[in-house]
Design a protein around this motif. Structure first.
Motif, PDB file in Angstrom:
ATOM      1  N   GLU A  83       0.832  -1.206   0.000  1.00 20.75           N
ATOM      2  CA  GLU A  83       0.000   0.000   0.000  1.00 20.75           C
ATOM      3  C   GLU A  83       0.867   1.256   0.000  1.00 20.75           C
ATOM      4  O   GLU A  83       1.991   1.242   0.489  1.00 20.75           O
ATOM      5  N   VAL A  84       0.318   2.333  -0.533  1.00 23.68           N
ATOM      6  CA  VAL A  84       0.851   3.658  -0.272  1.00 23.68           C
ATOM      7  C   VAL A  84      -0.150   4.323   0.670  1.00 23.68           C
ATOM      8  O   VAL A  84      -1.337   4.396   0.360  1.00 23.68           O
ATOM      9  N   VAL A  85       0.326   4.715   1.835  1.00 24.74           N
ATOM     10  CA  VAL A  85      -0.581   5.179   2.883  1.00 24.74           C
ATOM     11  C   VAL A  85      -0.321   6.658   3.168  1.00 24.74           C
ATOM     12  O   VAL A  85       0.833   7.061   3.370  1.00 24.74           O
ATOM     13  N   PHE A  86      -1.379   7.445   3.185  1.00 23.89           N
ATOM     14  CA  PHE A  86      -1.239   8.851   3.554  1.00 23.89           C
ATOM     15  C   PHE A  86      -1.481   9.002   5.050  1.00 23.89           C
ATOM     16  O   PHE A  86      -2.505   8.560   5.575  1.00 23.89           O
ATOM     17  N   VAL A  87      -0.518   9.609   5.720  1.00 25.55           N
ATOM     18  CA  VAL A  87      -0.638   9.849   7.167  1.00 25.55           C
ATOM     19  C   VAL A  87      -1.106  11.276   7.349  1.00 25.55           C
ATOM     20  O   VAL A  87      -0.352  12.225   7.120  1.00 25.55           O
ATOM     21  N   GLU A  88      -2.357  11.413   7.720  1.00 19.98           N
ATOM     22  CA  GLU A  88      -2.928  12.746   7.847  1.00 19.98           C
ATOM     23  C   GLU A  88      -2.742  13.233   9.272  1.00 19.98           C
ATOM     24  O   GLU A  88      -3.078  12.533  10.228  1.00 19.98           O
ATOM     25  N   ARG A  89      -2.208  14.433   9.388  1.00 21.41           N
ATOM     26  CA  ARG A  89      -2.015  15.031  10.697  1.00 21.41           C
ATOM     27  C   ARG A  89      -3.336  15.023  11.456  1.00 21.41           C
ATOM     28  O   ARG A  89      -4.372  15.398  10.908  1.00 21.41           O
ATOM     29  N   ARG A  90      -3.279  14.579  12.707  1.00 22.55           N
ATOM     30  CA  ARG A  90      -4.510  14.522  13.480  1.00 22.55           C
ATOM     31  C   ARG A  90      -4.968  15.937  13.790  1.00 22.55           C
ATOM     32  O   ARG A  90      -4.190  16.771  14.238  1.00 22.55           O
ATOM     33  N   HIS A  91      -6.261  16.223  13.527  1.00 21.88           N
ATOM     34  CA  HIS A  91      -6.771  17.561  13.819  1.00 21.88           C
ATOM     35  C   HIS A  91      -7.288  17.559  15.241  1.00 21.88           C
ATOM     36  O   HIS A  91      -7.771  16.538  15.744  1.00 21.88           O
ATOM     37  N   SER A  92      -7.168  18.681  15.877  1.00 22.34           N
ATOM     38  CA  SER A  92      -7.759  18.932  17.196  1.00 22.34           C
ATOM     39  C   SER A  92      -7.864  17.659  18.034  1.00 22.34           C
ATOM     40  O   SER A  92      -8.940  17.199  18.351  1.00 22.34           O
TER      41      SER A  92
END
Lengths: 423, 423
Positions: free
Chosen positions: A17-26
């Protein structure tokens, strides 16, 4: 290339997989700890953050980074745990990394301590001064301990992967009844992130890098033999885990009751060598670790000592649990791609034990070189052809006397899975 | 060459001996186990044995073999344990080997099981058949476990050395009051026996072989950092050993009470990487392992995790014992002298941390080469001159600003002891 075509189904599973790590919001109140819920919210829609500048606002719509991921799962006692791990482990890794997005993208050393509210970007993080004699603690109370240990970005990624394995194991435990997941699996995962390969191994799969013909081991195997002393140490400290049926001592063979009083070779959790001891009643119990090579077993039951699942595994016709002796934690090795020049023939090979049982490092390196040179360097399928060739050679050819290798030895009877990843 | 001339006394001790291992006579009821008495009877007069042939009778008057022995003991909290170990450890090794005289001299594999009466020579030993389905156990009861593990002569010597360290530690424990032996010591011993060097290390001394300019490490150091996970694992399983004062978790620095609720980097017994956790009340305790490099300590007290003695060592102004976290068992590495050609410049170097703290492997190899080439190859004092030069360079020269090395850095403030042994 998974499965060697010998049967309709197999217990090996794989994921790429290519996985996007999205910054956790709030993430107020949310912690990047193992105590976090099993729920994976990596796909949650992002809110825009109020306090950023205009440019940052647009960026923060989807702030984060990608990692590339390959993993092999070698199931036992069914494919359930392997299937689930192949679908979820990368999401757990992603989830662990989400709290680190800002920190990993900031070139300065990671902060030792974070404020209560993790929303703050790195600029807002309250950096702790190098000495700790600034707070309520009087100077003279901590004279010897005024420096803090440097922690690298790399070791945060390692910690994230280690805890992701633990959370994956917890999830299998929680859902094993509802999802019908008996058994367990070995797990070998390669994460490519910010110029480095992180190879995490829990079990007896194996990864090697072949660079300019040189073999660089990227994992070691965790088996009853390689982890004997850890298991004996645990059994020595917690004898109740042996259920009065097993002894933590190792003997070179079973002892017969008539041999009581004779002297027998043994070794305990402290020893690598062997010595003689007088056989006592307790030594007639079955050894915790018994057998050699592929036949070595923990409590006569399982041949690997790390992996995911196996929460219900018991010694045959007993109530003795095996899980306390198994570890779900991987050993993570790091390969820094930026430190070396690489050519199109340099690869990372991941394989389950079905490969390595019949094909050693040097033979794998030979096949890699042989197959790669028969294709153009820019032919994208050349790596897949190497993987296929490695599987086929380890499987062998069906003859009258079973599946046979080129040298007429028996081919691997196990499932065989291989990734060949160009560096 | 011991002591660097900086003070009248030092805590380092050394021993160098040729030891004769006399075959134990009529050892009815005596066992080569740790349960054996602390008494050392290696000097006991031999009886002639009744059942031997005439030639063997004469030989049995003093049947056995020699081993060569060098050892360094780096004492702490006094030299008592180091002095005692320097006088007795080789006798314990001898005692453990006495029961193995016949077995080690017989080229066939060591017997797995010995008869009740250990007087019997190897020819009389009841060799156990390879399968165990010959006794009272019915065939079908042990179908999977019919083979015995091969145990080498080498691993018997390793086991003998390992158990000798344990018996030495037991003796220090027993005699520590009457002999006034506070403190403890690291122990590094090299045993040359039947063509092989066995290098046993418990502590932070270090041994390397220099062969044809190549450096071959013959030991690794055992410190709070290198043994962190073993110690954390023990503390996790036996939290009562921490006496409510310590936590088994590692943190990069002390946590202040005002930081409760913040997130702090930590790692536990399963982790090599770091992760953040929310600081709880329990995390305010002092970490079991704390500090970096030479300043790393177990429970803020001791900087080595293996060695002899320290039975009374407690955390300052508390009743918390340190000994359960210390191991007296060495790691034994083997170097087979018969596998290589050696020239007069090939040596085994043993040194206490006073050497290695300021002089690395490569610098030691450089001094070895430099000094050896300035003497004739057949000059017997050339090896002693290397050892002396290594000590002097690590000590430095007394200047106005203290003892200084050639590069003007501070010399080793510790005791410095070195053996240089021609291979």
């Amino acid at each position: 290339v998974i499965n060697a075509g010998k049967s309709q189904h197999n217990e090996d599973q794989a994921c790429c997989e290519v996985v996007f790590v999205e910054r956790r919001h709030s993430s107020r109140g949310r912690l990047p700890s193992r105590e976090g819920s099993g729920e994976l919210d990596g796909v949650r829609t992002m809110h825009r953050q109020g306090h950023d500048g205009e440019g940052a606002q647009r960026e923060s719509v989807r702030k984060g980074f990608y990692f590339h991921y390959w993993a092999l799962f070698d199931g036992h006692a069914g494919s359930g745990a392997a299937v689930m791990a192949s679908k979820r482990l990368h999401l757990h890794i992603c989830e662990q990394l989400r709290d680190l997005v800002d920190i990993l993208q900031d070139p300065s050393p990671p902060p030792i301590c974070l404020p209560h509210d993790a929303r703050a970007g790195p600029a807002e993080l309250s950096r702790v001064p190098l000495t700790e004699d600034n707070g309520e603690v009087p100077n003279d109370a901590v004279p010897r301990f005024h420096l803090e240990k440097a922690v690298s970005h790399e070791s945060l990624v390692i910690g994230a992967i280690e805890n992701a394995f633990k959370l994956m194991d917890d999830q299998i435990e929680q859902e094993r009844v509802s999802q019908r997941l008996p058994g367990g699996c070995c797990a070998l995962a390669a994460v490519y992130l910010m110029g480095k390969f992180y190879v995490a191994n829990a079990g007896d799969s194996r990864a090697i890098i072949i660079r300019n013909g040189e073999i660089i081991p990227m994992s070691r195997e965790f088996t009853p033999e390689t982890e004997r002393q850890r298991l004996q140490f645990l059994a020595f400290l917690r004898p109740e885990l042996l259920g009065k049926e097993f002894t933590h001592l190792e003997f070179p063979r079973r002892i017969q009751p008539k041999e009581l009083g004779k002297k027998m070779l043994y070794r305990d959790q402290n020893m690598n060598g062997w010595a003689y001891k007088k056989i006592e009643e307790d030594d007639l119990k079955f050894p915790l670790i018994y057998g050699e090579g592929k036949k070595a077993r923990v409590m006569a039951t399982i041949g690997v000592t790390r992996g995911l699942g196996d929460h219900d595994l018991k010694v045959f016709s007993s109530n003795i649990h095996i899980k306390p002796f198994l570890s779900c934690f991987p050993e993570v090795r790091v390969y820094d791609l930026t430190q070396y020049e690489h050519c199109p023939d340099d690869v990372l090979v991941l394989g389950t034990d079905g490969l390595w049982d019949v094909t050693n490092d040097e033979e794998v390196a030979g096949v890699v070189m042989e197959v790669l040179t028969s294709y153009e360097p820019n032919d994208p399928c050349r790596y897949t052809m190497v993987a296929q060739e490695l599987v086929m050679r380890s499987r062998g050819v069906l003859k009258e006397r079973g599946w046979r290798l080129a040298n007429d030895k028996l081919g691997s009877g196990d499932d065989i899975s291989v990734f060949v990843i160009p560096l």
